[in-house]
Motif scaffolding. Structure first.
Motif, mmCIF file in Angstrom:
data_model
loop_
_atom_site.group_PDB
_atom_site.id
_atom_site.type_symbol
_atom_site.label_atom_id
_atom_site.label_comp_id
_atom_site.label_asym_id
_atom_site.label_seq_id
_atom_site.Cartn_x
_atom_site.Cartn_y
_atom_site.Cartn_z
ATOM 1 N N GLU A 1 -6.328 11.566 0.768
ATOM 2 C CA GLU A 1 -5.171 11.344 1.639
ATOM 3 C C GLU A 1 -4.164 10.375 1.028
ATOM 4 O OE1 GLU A 1 -6.975 10.252 5.399
ATOM 5 O OE2 GLU A 1 -7.396 12.345 5.850
ATOM 6 N N ILE A 2 -3.862 10.626 -0.260
ATOM 7 C CA ILE A 2 -2.877 9.821 -0.992
ATOM 8 C C ILE A 2 -1.480 10.235 -0.534
ATOM 9 C CG2 ILE A 2 -1.990 9.231 -3.289
ATOM 10 C CD1 ILE A 2 -4.947 8.391 -2.712
ATOM 11 N N ASP A 3 -0.683 9.254 -0.201
ATOM 12 C CA ASP A 3 0.697 9.515 0.227
ATOM 13 C C ASP A 3 1.671 9.503 -0.945
ATOM 14 O OD1 ASP A 3 0.203 9.489 3.150
ATOM 15 O OD2 ASP A 3 -0.346 7.401 2.762
ATOM 16 N N VAL A 4 1.403 8.616 -1.918
ATOM 17 C CA VAL A 4 2.303 8.440 -3.058
ATOM 18 C C VAL A 4 1.455 8.347 -4.324
ATOM 19 C CG1 VAL A 4 3.999 6.921 -4.151
ATOM 20 C CG2 VAL A 4 4.007 7.197 -1.678
ATOM 21 N N GLU B 1 3.222 1.724 4.771
ATOM 22 C CA GLU B 1 2.065 2.348 5.421
ATOM 23 C C GLU B 1 1.391 3.384 4.524
ATOM 24 O OE1 GLU B 1 3.334 3.998 9.158
ATOM 25 O OE2 GLU B 1 4.323 2.137 9.758
ATOM 26 N N CYS B 2 1.855 3.516 3.302
ATOM 27 C CA CYS B 2 1.369 4.577 2.405
ATOM 28 C C CYS B 2 0.202 4.117 1.533
ATOM 29 C CB CYS B 2 2.497 5.041 1.481
ATOM 30 S SG CYS B 2 3.796 5.957 2.344
ATOM 31 N N LYS C 1 -2.088 -3.685 -6.666
ATOM 32 C CA LYS C 1 -2.859 -4.451 -5.683
ATOM 33 C C LYS C 1 -2.018 -5.591 -5.099
ATOM 34 C CE LYS C 1 -7.362 -3.372 -7.632
ATOM 35 N NZ LYS C 1 -8.553 -3.896 -8.320
ATOM 36 N N GLU C 2 -1.178 -6.199 -5.933
ATOM 37 C CA GLU C 2 -0.269 -7.246 -5.445
ATOM 38 C C GLU C 2 0.719 -6.686 -4.424
ATOM 39 O OE1 GLU C 2 1.747 -9.412 -8.559
ATOM 40 O OE2 GLU C 2 -0.140 -9.725 -9.651
ATOM 41 N N LEU C 3 1.228 -5.487 -4.686
ATOM 42 C CA LEU C 3 2.150 -4.852 -3.742
ATOM 43 C C LEU C 3 1.469 -4.606 -2.402
ATOM 44 C CD1 LEU C 3 3.961 -2.265 -6.048
ATOM 45 C CD2 LEU C 3 4.914 -4.387 -5.107
ATOM 46 N N ILE D 1 3.279 -1.932 0.061
ATOM 47 C CA ILE D 1 2.651 -0.623 0.242
ATOM 48 C C ILE D 1 1.501 -0.807 1.224
ATOM 49 C CG2 ILE D 1 3.291 0.218 -2.048
ATOM 50 C CD1 ILE D 1 0.364 -0.242 -2.912
ATOM 51 N N GLY D 2 1.084 0.301 1.824
ATOM 52 C CA GLY D 2 0.016 0.208 2.814
ATOM 53 C C GLY D 2 -1.326 -0.144 2.208
#
Length: 169
Positions: free
Chosen positions: A160-163, A48-49, A116-118, A124-125
């Motif tokens: 609002e970057i989580d990681v 969700e990140c 982008k593949e992830l 990843i979100g």
């Protein structure tokens, strides 16, 4: 890049390759020893990140001004890289690494297609709309710590970057 800078770059890469411990003592003498790892826990699943890339390999758009490798103190500035940037729109400018391979395949130091593949696979979100290119090898870090890193942190917060994944050069 000035001839003097090219020679300095070649000498520093040769020196670091042949005398790694001496080079580390010289270039890292201003660093403080930390006994623990900085730690931040995610407050939601990685799936969700929103994830951004930060690379210290001197990555930037070919249309951007290159990093100032002729500055003896290093270039503390950063370059914004949009998520829709294509590999042929990227280049690297760095004094202390051999940029030949990264110029032919920027994903070595800036794995945006893999990120982008992830996202497409749900690992990843989402991929951040912006990413950051920095130029590592700054021997005097006072300016970058005081002036530029707070700007990068503010950009990441605003988006609002989580990681933020750091990809060293």
């Amino acid at each position: 890049m000035k001839l003097k800078t090219k020679i300095k770059s070649k000498l520093s890469r040769t020196f670091s390759g042949n005398f790694p411990e001496a080079y580390k003592k010289f270039t890292m003498s201003h660093m403080h020893d930390y006994t623990g790892m900085p730690e931040t826990r995610l407050h939601k699943p990685l799936s969700e990140c929103k994830v951004a890339l930060l690379s210290t390999a001197g990555i930037h758009l070919v249309t951007d001004s290159p990093f100032d490798v002729d500055n003896p103190a290093g270039d503390p500035t950063f370059r914004l890289i949009p998520a829709d940037a294509q590999e042929d729109q990227l280049t690297v400018t760095h004094l202390f690494i051999d940029t030949k391979h990264a110029k032919s395949d920027p994903t070595i130091v800036f794995p945006l297609p893999q990120l982008k593949e992830l996202a497409a696979d749900g690992m990843i979100g989402s991929v951040s709309p912006i990413h950051i290119g920095l130029n590592g090898g700054i021997l005097d870090t006072a300016e970058v710590e005081r002036e530029w890193i707070p700007k990068v942190v503010e950009l990441l917060r605003r988006e609002e970057i989580d990681v933020a994944l750091l990809v060293p050069g």
